[in-house]
Design an enzyme around this catalytic site. Structure first.
Site: not given
Ligand code: SAJ
Length: 404
Positions: A199, A253
């Site tokens: 991720k 993010c």
């Protein structure tokens, strides 16, 4: 029944998606106001297709509560900020949520952590909590990091591939079946450490690619070349895919996750560190461009400068880590004339000199800096005619427009 903990940008759509595909769901959040808003029948942020999904989930019986539920499956989707100085992940919200789950969950429950965490966080921070607070509970741990992009979340929830990390393959496969209720993409089951790393690596790849584009923009500015045309042509090569330069990288993010690797591996993550600094320097680069263009046009003619866009990217209402906010902060340090700001998707007053009406904003500025290419702007490009324009997003075709 699944208890989704944390009803923010990821937890809410995930809970709604599960509920509208036949899974019994209760969403839990400690924010009473947020839970009250959801229980009153309103969503808490704007996202394509979210209101329709919400209506369907409510019809299917989703519940919202401030209480943790007694059930066999929990999905934890709480924020994971990073410490700005050490660059390391701050797992306090995940740890607090795990402790609260352990206080109510039955023996053999499965805890799925969706929040993005740096590689090793689950071993370092979550397992000790389970050993101490969940002794004898025989709890199963799973990491299923979300990968959906704000602006297209509902579609991506359905179609993206997913990664599930689990200690026990059978438990991983059980959670795979749960996500398969709505996810049509491939779901890979692996171990927890690999899932954590993949991720963070995905977002780091994108951050480094954007930093490369930003560096190209600076090289091209220095020597009078058109970076957009160069990237367009390069991307016609079958093995080249360069992203676009911009005024900086925002959101929660891509501007955050790569720092986890720098924080954990400072002597190894060199390219990543430099890339993040390049991206973080872009708001200042835009500020320099603004001064250059003001001077070029005569400071007496360009007194009033306005920034179009306050969100971190186009067509979302999220302002976290937004390049415009970073630029405004930097401007305060430079003590320049206050800049005016407008964003059609930001209703609340976040900064000084903020406008809520495009015409009123345009009437008050000589120069417009396009920080975000919202659809509203694309539909109203004719209104910009006559203004001095700096387009940091390459969305404005008007002649005479300045670029990065
Ligand atoms: N940006 C550029 N140039 C580009 C693309 C983006 O400057 O060519 C800027 C945007 O304007 C924005 C920032 O980068 O300020 C990040 O935007 P984004 O659209 O690239 O990504 P996010 O942060 O909205 O979502 C990302 C996605 N990750 C990847 O595509 C690898 C999403 O799939 C993840 O789920 C999400 O991060 C997350 O939650 O981690």
């Amino acid at each position: 029944m699944v208890n989704v903990i944390g009803l923010g940008y990821i937890g809410l759509p995930t809970a709604l998606m599960l509920a509208s595909h036949g899974v019994q769901v209760v969403g839990t959040d400690y924010n009473k106001e947020l839970v009250a808003t959801l229980n009153a029948g309103h969503t808490t942020f704007k996202e394509d297709g979210l209101d329709e999904l919400f209506a369907k989930a409510v019809d299917c019986g989703i519940g919202f509560s401030t209480e943790y539920q007694v059930t066999d499956t929990y999905i934890i989707s709480v924020p994971t900020p990073y410490d700005k100085f050490s660059k390391k992940v701050d797992a306090c919200y995940v740890v607090a949520a795990v402790k609260s789950v352990l206080a109510v969950c039955p023996k053999g429950a499965t805890l799925v952590i969706e929040s993005t965490v740096s590689p090793g966080t689950i071993d370092k921070f979550v397992r000790p909590v389970i050993e101490e607070w969940g002794a004898g509970l025989d709890v199963h741990l799973v990491h299923a990091p979300e990968r959906i992009i704000p602006g297209n979340m509902v579609q991506e929830l359905i179609h993206n591939n997913r990664t599930i990390g689990a200690d026990d393959v059978a438990v991983g496969n059980k959670i795979k079946t749960l996500y398969s209720s709505f996810c049509q993409g491939q779901i890979v089951v692996t171990d927890i450490r690999t899932a954590e790393m993949t991720k963070v690596v995905e977002n780091t790849f994108r951050a480094v690619n954007i930093a490369f584009a930003n560096e190209l923009a600076k090289i091209c500015r220095y020597d009078g070349m058109d970076v957009y045309e160069i990237i367009r042509i390069c991307n016609m090569h079958p093995r080249v895919n360069i992203l676009q330069p911009g005024p900086g990288v925002g959101g929660h993010c891509i501007s955050v996750d790569p720092w986890f690797l720098v924080g954990d591996y400072p002597s190894l993550a060199k390219v990543i560190d430099e890339s993040m600094r390049t991206n973080e320097g872009m708001p200042d680069f835009v500020l320099e461009r603004i001064y250059e263009i003001m001077k070029e046009n005569g400071l007496e003619n360009v007194k009033r400068v306005g920034l179009y866009g306050l969100t971190y990217k186009e067509n979302v209402d999220d302002c976290r880590e937004s390049p415009t906010l970073q630029l405004l902060e930097s401007q305060q340090r430079h003590l320049a004339e206050p800049l005016k700001v407008y964003d059609p998707l930001v209703q609340s007053d976040l900064v000084p000199n903020q406008y809520h009406d495009l015409d009123a904003f345009l009437a008050d500025v000589d120069m417009v800096v396009i920080m975000v290419g919202h659809e509203e702007l694309r539909q109203n490009l004719d209104k910009l005619a006559g203004k001095i324009l700096l387009d940091t997003r390459h969305v404005c075709p008007l002649p005479g427009t300045y670029t990065l």
